[in-house]
Design an enzyme around this catalytic site. Structure first.
Site, PDB file in Angstrom:
ATOM      1  N   ILE A  87      18.242 -55.341  38.754  1.00 19.37           N
ATOM      2  CA  ILE A  87      18.937 -56.374  39.554  1.00 19.37           C
ATOM      3  C   ILE A  87      18.061 -56.884  40.693  1.00 19.37           C
ATOM      4  O   ILE A  87      18.196 -58.040  41.114  1.00 19.37           O
ATOM      5  CB  ILE A  87      20.280 -55.828  40.073  1.00 19.37           C
ATOM      6  CG1 ILE A  87      21.223 -56.965  40.467  1.00 19.37           C
ATOM      7  CG2 ILE A  87      20.085 -54.848  41.242  1.00 19.37           C
ATOM      8  CD1 ILE A  87      22.662 -56.534  40.713  1.00 19.37           C
ATOM      9  N   ASN A  91      27.337 -47.249  49.828  1.00 24.19           N
ATOM     10  CA  ASN A  91      28.334 -46.280  50.301  1.00 24.19           C
ATOM     11  C   ASN A  91      28.836 -46.772  51.650  1.00 24.19           C
ATOM     12  O   ASN A  91      28.309 -47.733  52.204  1.00 24.19           O
ATOM     13  CB  ASN A  91      27.741 -44.860  50.391  1.00 24.19           C
ATOM     14  CG  ASN A  91      26.604 -44.787  51.402  1.00 24.19           C
ATOM     15  OD1 ASN A  91      26.809 -45.009  52.595  1.00 24.19           O
ATOM     16  ND2 ASN A  91      25.412 -44.520  50.908  1.00 24.19           N
ATOM     17  N   ASP A 107      21.484 -48.814  45.091  1.00 24.99           N
ATOM     18  CA  ASP A 107      21.389 -48.953  46.558  1.00 24.99           C
ATOM     19  C   ASP A 107      19.955 -48.685  47.008  1.00 24.99           C
ATOM     20  O   ASP A 107      19.351 -49.466  47.760  1.00 24.99           O
ATOM     21  CB  ASP A 107      22.358 -47.937  47.184  1.00 24.99           C
ATOM     22  CG  ASP A 107      22.641 -48.178  48.657  1.00 24.99           C
ATOM     23  OD1 ASP A 107      23.364 -47.358  49.252  1.00 24.99           O
ATOM     24  OD2 ASP A 107      22.151 -49.171  49.205  1.00 24.99           O
ATOM     25  N   SER A 143      30.138 -48.361  40.665  1.00 25.86           N
ATOM     26  CA  SER A 143      30.774 -47.044  40.518  1.00 25.86           C
ATOM     27  C   SER A 143      30.466 -46.335  39.206  1.00 25.86           C
ATOM     28  O   SER A 143      30.941 -45.198  39.012  1.00 25.86           O
ATOM     29  CB  SER A 143      32.312 -47.149  40.664  1.00 25.86           C
ATOM     30  OG  SER A 143      32.667 -47.312  42.021  1.00 25.86           O
ATOM     31  N   GLY A 167      27.705 -45.114  38.128  1.00 28.39           N
ATOM     32  CA  GLY A 167      26.601 -44.136  38.200  1.00 28.39           C
ATOM     33  C   GLY A 167      27.051 -42.899  38.948  1.00 28.39           C
ATOM     34  O   GLY A 167      27.924 -42.150  38.484  1.00 28.39           O
TER      35      GLY A 167
HETATM   36  N1  APR Z   1      19.330 -52.562  38.676  1.00 27.48           N
HETATM   37  C1  APR Z   1      20.546 -52.614  38.070  1.00 27.48           C
HETATM   38  N2  APR Z   1      21.359 -51.541  37.936  1.00 27.48           N
HETATM   39  C2  APR Z   1      20.893 -50.360  38.426  1.00 27.48           C
HETATM   40  C3  APR Z   1      19.652 -50.229  39.073  1.00 27.48           C
HETATM   41  C4  APR Z   1      18.850 -51.393  39.182  1.00 27.48           C
HETATM   42  N3  APR Z   1      17.644 -51.375  39.779  1.00 27.48           N
HETATM   43  N4  APR Z   1      19.497 -48.914  39.453  1.00 27.48           N
HETATM   44  C5  APR Z   1      20.607 -48.271  39.045  1.00 27.48           C
HETATM   45  N5  APR Z   1      21.450 -49.120  38.415  1.00 27.48           N
HETATM   46  C6  APR Z   1      22.745 -48.863  37.798  1.00 27.48           C
HETATM   47  C7  APR Z   1      23.070 -47.442  37.428  1.00 27.48           C
HETATM   48  O1  APR Z   1      22.408 -47.076  36.215  1.00 27.48           O
HETATM   49  C8  APR Z   1      24.587 -47.546  37.263  1.00 27.48           C
HETATM   50  O2  APR Z   1      24.925 -48.026  35.968  1.00 27.48           O
HETATM   51  O3  APR Z   1      23.761 -49.204  38.735  1.00 27.48           O
HETATM   52  C9  APR Z   1      24.978 -48.603  38.315  1.00 27.48           C
HETATM   53  C10 APR Z   1      25.682 -48.033  39.540  1.00 27.48           C
HETATM   54  O4  APR Z   1      25.186 -46.724  39.772  1.00 27.48           O
HETATM   55  P1  APR Z   1      24.845 -46.190  41.262  1.00 27.48           P
HETATM   56  O5  APR Z   1      23.691 -46.924  41.789  1.00 27.48           O
HETATM   57  O6  APR Z   1      24.773 -44.697  41.161  1.00 27.48           O
HETATM   58  O7  APR Z   1      26.120 -46.630  42.112  1.00 27.48           O
HETATM   59  P2  APR Z   1      27.583 -45.993  42.188  1.00 27.48           P
HETATM   60  O8  APR Z   1      27.950 -45.265  40.948  1.00 27.48           O
HETATM   61  O9  APR Z   1      28.458 -47.114  42.658  1.00 27.48           O
HETATM   62  O10 APR Z   1      27.444 -44.901  43.338  1.00 27.48           O
HETATM   63  C11 APR Z   1      27.249 -45.361  44.650  1.00 27.48           C
HETATM   64  O11 APR Z   1      25.295 -44.038  44.969  1.00 27.48           O
HETATM   65  O12 APR Z   1      23.229 -44.799  45.557  1.00 27.48           O
HETATM   66  C12 APR Z   1      24.385 -44.241  46.048  1.00 27.48           C
HETATM   67  O13 APR Z   1      24.508 -45.068  48.288  1.00 27.48           O
HETATM   68  C13 APR Z   1      25.093 -45.158  47.004  1.00 27.48           C
HETATM   69  O14 APR Z   1      26.582 -43.427  47.694  1.00 27.48           O
HETATM   70  C14 APR Z   1      26.481 -44.600  46.916  1.00 27.48           C
HETATM   71  C15 APR Z   1      26.622 -44.238  45.443  1.00 27.48           C
END
Ligand code: APR
Length: 172
Positions: free
Chosen positions: A10, A23, A33, A122, A124
């Site tokens: 992204i 978060n 993030d 959410s 991940g």
């Molecule tokens: N581009 C697109 N999607 C991505 C990228 C990227 N560069 N990196 C990771 N993802 C995907 C993951 O594979 C997942 O499918 O983004 C989706 C969301 O995953 P997370 O980043 O873990 O987010 P989330 O599940 O909402 O958890 C949020 O994780 O990073 C921390 O600070 C954040 O505490 C918060 C939590």
């Protein structure tokens, strides 16, 4: 609104805004993030720190969204939203996840943005089953009022995830 499911990073997308799965502290983390903060550079963290806390340590409550510049990113803006942590589905997770998308879209509309990209919020670290999250998210995007962004991308980080989202998109 044209909704497209793509696979990629992204942070590389040439859109008006990318949505960050943040978060509540807005001070960065892992996953997307971490990738967004790395790509945007340290000014993004400075901008997030400047967002007022609404309660001790909380700059963005779950289900809400905040907007900052994109700094070193191609995208002009980052819309930070905080998805729910999956706890089995009976703790308001669907409503909160829907709100993340609705609130992000209304910020994009307020800023008159034409193209916006969402990650799989959410799905991940927060553990939301993608088969369920995709349907909640897409329903929320479709229910959004007219006048918002013309182009909405859901940028999945793997083909497997994109297949799940494409199935959900083609279902309705
Ligand atoms: N581009 C697109 N999607 C991505 C990228 C990227 N560069 N990196 C990771 N993802 C995907 C993951 O594979 C997942 O499918 O983004 C989706 C969301 O995953 P997370 O980043 O873990 O987010 P989330 O599940 O909402 O958890 C949020 O994780 O990073 C921390 O600070 C954040 O505490 C918060 C939590």
């Amino acid at each position: 609104m044209d909704i497209q499911i793509i696979t990629g990073d992204i942070t590389s997308l040439d859109v008006d805004a990318i949505v960050n799965a943040a978060n509540r502290t807005l001070l960065g983390g892992g996953g997307v993030d971490g990738a967004i903060h790395r790509a945007a550079g340290p000014r993004l963290l400075q901008a997030c720190r400047a967002i007022p806390e609404v309660s001790p340590g909380v700059r963005c409550p779950t289900g809400e969204a905040r907007i900052t510049p994109g700094f070193a990113l191609t995208a002009r803006y980052v819309i930070h939203t905080v998805g729910p942590v999956w706890q089995g589905g009976d703790n308001g997770e669907p409503e909160l996840l829907a709100s993340c998308h609705a609130q992000s879209l209304s910020l994009a509309t307020e800023y008159d943005l034409d193209a916006i990209a969402f990650p799989a919020i959410s799905c991940g670290i927060y553990g939301y089953p993608p088969e369920l999250a995709s349907r909640v998210a897409l329903r929320s995007l479709r229910d959004a009022s007219e006048g918002g962004p013309r182009r909405v991308l859901v940028c999945c980080f793997s083909d497997a995830m994109a297949d799940i989202w494409r199935d959900a998109l083609n279902e309705a």
